[in-house]
Motif scaffolding. Structure first.
Motif, mmCIF file in Angstrom:
data_model
loop_
_atom_site.group_PDB
_atom_site.id
_atom_site.type_symbol
_atom_site.label_atom_id
_atom_site.label_comp_id
_atom_site.label_asym_id
_atom_site.label_seq_id
_atom_site.Cartn_x
_atom_site.Cartn_y
_atom_site.Cartn_z
ATOM 1 N N LEU A 286 31.923 46.013 48.398
ATOM 2 C CA LEU A 286 33.286 46.143 47.879
ATOM 3 C C LEU A 286 33.201 46.406 46.376
ATOM 4 O O LEU A 286 32.126 46.264 45.779
ATOM 5 C CB LEU A 286 34.077 44.863 48.169
ATOM 6 N N PRO A 287 34.317 46.777 45.747
ATOM 7 C CA PRO A 287 34.268 47.038 44.303
ATOM 8 C C PRO A 287 33.802 45.820 43.501
ATOM 9 O O PRO A 287 34.082 44.678 43.869
ATOM 10 C CB PRO A 287 35.720 47.382 43.959
ATOM 11 N N ALA A 288 33.092 46.089 42.446
ATOM 12 C CA ALA A 288 32.655 45.030 41.534
ATOM 13 C C ALA A 288 33.796 44.670 40.591
ATOM 14 O O ALA A 288 34.710 45.470 40.368
ATOM 15 C CB ALA A 288 31.436 45.490 40.745
ATOM 16 N N PRO B 66 30.291 39.702 28.545
ATOM 17 C CA PRO B 66 30.762 40.476 29.697
ATOM 18 C C PRO B 66 30.110 39.947 30.974
ATOM 19 O O PRO B 66 28.965 39.481 30.957
ATOM 20 C CB PRO B 66 30.311 41.902 29.387
ATOM 21 N N LYS B 67 30.861 40.024 32.068
ATOM 22 C CA LYS B 67 30.354 39.567 33.363
ATOM 23 C C LYS B 67 30.621 40.633 34.403
ATOM 24 O O LYS B 67 31.704 41.217 34.443
ATOM 25 C CB LYS B 67 31.039 38.255 33.768
ATOM 26 N N GLU B 68 29.623 40.893 35.243
ATOM 27 C CA GLU B 68 29.755 41.803 36.368
ATOM 28 C C GLU B 68 29.530 40.994 37.636
ATOM 29 O O GLU B 68 28.502 40.310 37.770
ATOM 30 C CB GLU B 68 28.717 42.928 36.306
ATOM 31 N N VAL B 69 30.491 41.061 38.566
ATOM 32 C CA VAL B 69 30.351 40.389 39.848
ATOM 33 C C VAL B 69 30.411 41.457 40.935
ATOM 34 O O VAL B 69 31.421 42.142 41.078
ATOM 35 C CB VAL B 69 31.454 39.339 40.092
ATOM 36 N N ARG B 70 29.318 41.612 41.678
ATOM 37 C CA ARG B 70 29.287 42.553 42.799
ATOM 38 C C ARG B 70 29.670 41.797 44.066
ATOM 39 O O ARG B 70 29.183 40.691 44.305
ATOM 40 C CB ARG B 70 27.902 43.166 42.949
ATOM 41 N N TYR B 71 30.538 42.418 44.867
ATOM 42 C CA TYR B 71 31.069 41.772 46.070
ATOM 43 C C TYR B 71 30.728 42.548 47.335
ATOM 44 O O TYR B 71 30.546 43.764 47.302
ATOM 45 C CB TYR B 71 32.597 41.671 45.989
ATOM 46 N N TRP B 72 30.708 41.817 48.432
ATOM 47 C CA TRP B 72 30.548 42.375 49.770
ATOM 48 C C TRP B 72 31.585 41.753 50.696
ATOM 49 O O TRP B 72 31.962 40.589 50.509
ATOM 50 C CB TRP B 72 29.176 42.040 50.352
#
Length: 142
Positions: free
Chosen positions: A73-75, A84-90
């Motif tokens: 899914l979109p990060a 800064p924070k990047e969260v990758r989702y599924w």
């Protein structure tokens, strides 16, 4: 010279299961007492861990559910504690309610709620998380 990213890397899931009664799906939200918020299961990567492994681990740690990852899914990208924070989702499927283990509160999460998508969108604290529910529903149609 290698460049070291200062972006906090994290991963999470939109954890879903078939609704216990009737058609449709339910989505798991977690309540984190430290922030008094309702969010999706997620957390920071451990050293050497990839995003997918972190998503599965964090979901298990926060919900007690061993999930199966599905569609990416979109990060999400945002700032936290001045970084800064990047969260990758599924999308991640959970076992049915009948076979899932009961939830046990832990250090990070004191409650979990399984809600239909519209109710989950309303309960989420952060706007950035609401778009992920729409992305999950779109993935089901694709």
């Amino acid at each position: 010279m290698a460049v070291v990213s200062t972006t906090v890397q994290a991963a999470g899931t939109v954890l879903w299961r078939h609704a216990a009664h009737g058609a449709g799906v339910e989505i798991a939200l977690v309540h984190r007492p430290r922030y008094d918020d309702w969010s999706l299961p997620k957390g920071k990567l451990k050293r050497g861990e990839d995003h997918a492994a972190a998503a599965v681990r964090e979901t298990l740690e926060e919900t007690g559910v061993a999930c199966v990852l599905g569609t990416p899914l979109p990060a999400s990208y945002y700032w936290t504690a001045g970084r800064p924070k990047e969260v990758r989702y599924w999308a991640a499927q959970a076992p049915s309610a009948a076979t899932a283990p009961p939830f046990s509160p832990n250090d990070e999460v004191d409650r979990i709620a399984w809600l239909p998508p519209d109710a989950a969108r309303r309960r989420l604290t952060h706007d950035r998380d609401r778009a992920l529910i729409a992305a999950l529903l779109n993935a089901f149609q694709g």
